[in-house]
Scaffold this motif. Structure first.
Motif, PDB file in Angstrom:
ATOM      1  N   ILE A  46       1.294  -1.459   0.132  1.00  6.60           N
ATOM      2  CA  ILE A  46      -0.350   0.078   0.043  1.00  6.60           C
ATOM      3  C   ILE A  46       1.362   1.135   0.211  1.00  6.60           C
ATOM      4  O   ILE A  46       0.752   2.118  -0.731  1.00  6.60           O
ATOM      5  N   TYR A  47       2.111   1.194   0.891  1.00  6.91           N
ATOM      6  CA  TYR A  47       3.043   2.410   0.444  1.00  6.91           C
ATOM      7  C   TYR A  47       3.463   2.619  -1.136  1.00  6.91           C
ATOM      8  O   TYR A  47       3.497   3.584  -1.036  1.00  6.91           O
ATOM      9  N   TYR A  48       3.761   1.047  -0.997  1.00  6.34           N
ATOM     10  CA  TYR A  48       4.669   1.526  -2.825  1.00  6.34           C
ATOM     11  C   TYR A  48       3.598   2.334  -3.628  1.00  6.34           C
ATOM     12  O   TYR A  48       3.214   3.090  -4.437  1.00  6.34           O
ATOM     13  N   MET A  52       3.610   5.362  -5.355  1.00  4.17           N
ATOM     14  CA  MET A  52       3.563   5.848  -7.143  1.00  4.17           C
ATOM     15  C   MET A  52       2.220   6.663  -7.741  1.00  4.17           C
ATOM     16  O   MET A  52       1.887   7.723  -8.631  1.00  4.17           O
ATOM     17  N   SER A  53       1.516   7.133  -6.664  1.00  2.00           N
ATOM     18  CA  SER A  53       0.196   7.270  -6.722  1.00  2.00           C
ATOM     19  C   SER A  53       0.421   8.709  -6.524  1.00  2.00           C
ATOM     20  O   SER A  53       0.733   9.875  -7.783  1.00  2.00           O
ATOM     21  N   ASP A  88       5.133  14.896   0.250  1.00  2.00           N
ATOM     22  CA  ASP A  88       4.098  13.377   0.719  1.00  2.00           C
ATOM     23  C   ASP A  88       5.460  12.676   0.365  1.00  2.00           C
ATOM     24  O   ASP A  88       5.181  11.031   1.134  1.00  2.00           O
ATOM     25  N   LEU A  89       5.956  12.137  -0.418  1.00  2.00           N
ATOM     26  CA  LEU A  89       7.083  11.802  -1.013  1.00  2.00           C
ATOM     27  C   LEU A  89       7.685  10.952   0.399  1.00  2.00           C
ATOM     28  O   LEU A  89       8.064  10.289   0.971  1.00  2.00           O
ATOM     29  N   HIS A 139      -4.264  10.032   0.336  1.00  2.00           N
ATOM     30  CA  HIS A 139      -4.474   9.104  -1.193  1.00  2.00           C
ATOM     31  C   HIS A 139      -4.345   8.195  -1.460  1.00  2.00           C
ATOM     32  O   HIS A 139      -5.311   7.687  -2.532  1.00  2.00           O
ATOM     33  N   LEU A 140      -5.110   7.158  -0.500  1.00  2.00           N
ATOM     34  CA  LEU A 140      -6.050   6.089  -0.675  1.00  2.00           C
ATOM     35  C   LEU A 140      -7.389   6.212   0.021  1.00  2.00           C
ATOM     36  O   LEU A 140      -8.177   5.586  -0.697  1.00  2.00           O
TER      37      LEU A 140
END
Length: 188
Positions: A46-48, A52-53, A88-89, A139-140
């Motif tokens: 999920i973190y990956y 990517m998002s 965010d990254l 983001h999710l």
């Protein structure tokens, strides 16, 4: 409820449940290990996906704030100028490091010390930590970045709610810019 208190209550409840589980049984131990590993793979996945998002959105909005001062020194916080994407990254990177540290601790506790209860507890707490992570919420889960989720994100408060976070008010930013500008003029 304060997230730290909520985490403590959940952790204590899960530990009580873990006492009732017969970890001496090899099948139970195997399923506990599989459950722990599965949760960690899900969290990392999920973190990956979130990273990517973030890269796909490529939000270049400028974000300025004064970082929280170090409690060990008398120095004021540093001015940080970044983009929403980079911020965010970096937050997702911090979350990934915490997962890696947790896995390393579990490798020590379970692999070397032969404790089995922490596997069960950390599997449940890993899911709670995933849900509580601000990048996951934004983001999710699609929550708006406002209120408690407004960037820069404040660190979760401790047991008594004391959380020193970044300062975003114009006065603090202006003061930090003066300090940075004054320091560069002194160097000339």
């Amino acid at each position: 409820m304060n997230p730290a208190v909520q985490g403590l209550v959940i952790s204590l409840g899960v530990m009580q449940v873990a006492r009732k589980i017969p970890f001496e049984d090899p099948d139970v131990l195997l399923y506990t290990r599989i459950g722990y590993a599965t949760v960690q793979v899900i969290v990392l996945g999920i973190y990956y996906f979130i990273s990517m998002s973030i890269k796909k959105k490529n939000d270049q909005t400028v974000l300025k704030y004064v970082d929280a001062p170090n409690a060990m020194t008398q120095e004021p916080g540093q001015l940080v100028t970044t983009t929403v994407r980079d911020y965010d990254l970096s937050e997702v990177s911090k979350l990934l490091r915490s997962v890696y540290m947790g896995v390393a601790m579990m490798a020590f506790l379970h692999g070397y010390m032969k404790y089995t209860q922490p596997l069960f507890v950390q599997a449940i707490m890993g899911l709670k930590g995933l849900y509580d992570a601000k990048p996951v919420q934004v983001h999710l889960l699609g929550k708006k970045a406002e209120g408690e989720l407004k960037r820069p994100w404040k660190a979760a408060g401790g047991m008594f709610g004391a959380a020193g976070g970044p300062q975003t008010d114009n006065a603090a930013i202006t003061e930090a810019e003066k300090r940075v500008g004054g320091a560069s003029k002194k160097d000339d």
